[in-house]
Design a protein around this motif. Structure first.
Motif, PDB file in Angstrom:
ATOM      1  N   ASP A 161       0.816  -1.218   0.000  1.00  0.00           N
ATOM      2  CA  ASP A 161       0.000   0.000   0.000  1.00  0.00           C
ATOM      3  C   ASP A 161       0.850   1.269   0.000  1.00  0.00           C
ATOM      4  O   ASP A 161       0.416   2.312  -0.501  1.00  0.00           O
ATOM      5  N   LEU A 165       0.258   4.024  -2.692  1.00  0.00           N
ATOM      6  CA  LEU A 165       0.100   5.426  -2.301  1.00  0.00           C
ATOM      7  C   LEU A 165       1.030   6.318  -3.113  1.00  0.00           C
ATOM      8  O   LEU A 165       0.627   7.397  -3.585  1.00  0.00           O
ATOM      9  N   MET A 224      -6.453   4.593   2.006  1.00  0.00           N
ATOM     10  CA  MET A 224      -5.666   5.208   0.937  1.00  0.00           C
ATOM     11  C   MET A 224      -6.207   6.591   0.596  1.00  0.00           C
ATOM     12  O   MET A 224      -5.449   7.560   0.440  1.00  0.00           O
TER      13      MET A 224
END
Length: 315
Positions: A161, A165, A224
């Protein structure tokens, strides 16, 4: 009612507007966390499981217990308990509740055991939910279904992640990304604690609770969108930083929470969710991006994200 039926009941425009714009009413938050996460089904289907596991003194092993003990003393110092008890996690009652939840979860899920960051997540849940068993099952939902593989010892879900990102920052906040690169600033130094702790120690507790409301309601993509929303709010402050050190102090302040502007106004849950849903596009390709990065050599063979001991801040 089943989790699927509850999702159908909760999925109407008015309810979605309430939870996203304002968060759940505090008087009903505990019940709505249980319902929206599906944890109520686990309690119903596995009655007595938490109690029997928590009373098994042989599990988890001593190494895991020592890791948990090291983090208990730095978990949310100064924070009042669920009934207003001062500095609750330094008391025998608060520390004991946190210890039992973390040790029991480690015994339940030995693949994860204990990972730093779980102490803050469990502590935030203990402040809101009525009992340890409820905390245990909601924690399981967050670790096993929502923030998948964030707390695995490889931190692979977290590392995936963080790469995703970075992709989205380049796409939706190109000036921010260019500024980071100009100063050789790795956003992972800040985003590690944002993601692992769901913004605990980065935002004031009411804002954290609003994020958890939406995380349990809408799923993992909101973490996110919230990171991107936070960077959108902070963009002008970020661009005003002249060095890597300035960026780190802005995005990971040591003794304060993140501020919406230079005047020191807090980043509220309402502001963060408004920006996350209205300014940040729907991340419809997030699962494809996750799959791509999960297969990449950088994630599979690389080192875990920059990580340091996560200390608590007084709320």
């Amino acid at each position: 009612p089943s989790r699927q039926r509850l999702k159908q009941l909760l999925r109407n425009g008015k309810v979605e507007q309430i939870v996203r714009q304002r968060g759940w009413p505090s008087a009903h938050r505990a019940q709505l966390w249980m319902l929206s996460s599906g944890a109520h089904e686990s309690i119903s289907n596995r009655k007595g499981y938490y109690r029997s596991l928590s009373e098994d003194a042989s599990r988890p092993d001593d190494t895991v217990r020592q890791e948990i003990e090291r983090d208990l003393g730095r978990t949310l110092p100064g924070v009042a308990g669920p009934k207003g008890e001062p500095d609750w996690f330094s008391t025998k009652q608060g520390e004991g509740a946190l210890r039992r939840v973390l040790c029991t979860y480690a015994a339940h899920n030995p693949e994860v055991g204990y990972c730093q960051g779980l102490n803050f997540l469990a502590a935030a849940l203990l402040l809101q939910l009525a009992d340890e068993e409820s905390v245990f099952w909601v924690l399981g939902v967050l670790v096993e279904r929502t923030l998948l593989n964030y707390y695995h010892r490889s931190l692979v879900g977290l590392r995936v992640d963080q790469e995703v990102l970075d992709d989205y920052v380049g796409k939706y906040l190109p000036r921010v990304r260019a500024h980071f690169r100009r100063h050789q600033f790795d956003l992972a130094f800040s985003s590690t604690s944002w993601l692992l702790c769901v913004f605990i120690n980065s935002l004031e507790m009411p804002a954290v609770l609003h994020v958890v409301d939406v995380l349990l309601f809408d799923g993992s993509h909101i973490i996110m969108r919230a990171c991107l929303g936070l960077l959108w709010i902070l963009e002008q402050q970020i661009l005003a930083c002249d060095s890597q050190e300035d960026l780190l102090l802005l995005l990971k302040p040591k003794s304060a929470f993140l501020c919406a502007d230079a005047s020191g106004a807090p980043v509220t849950g309402e502001l963060l969710m408004q920006v996350s849903y209205l300014r940040i596009p729907k991340l419809s390709d997030i699962e494809n991006k996750r799959a791509l990065h999960r297969a990449s050599s950088k994630v599979r063979g690389g080192e875990p994200a920059p990580f340091e001991k996560l200390g608590g801040k007084k709320q």
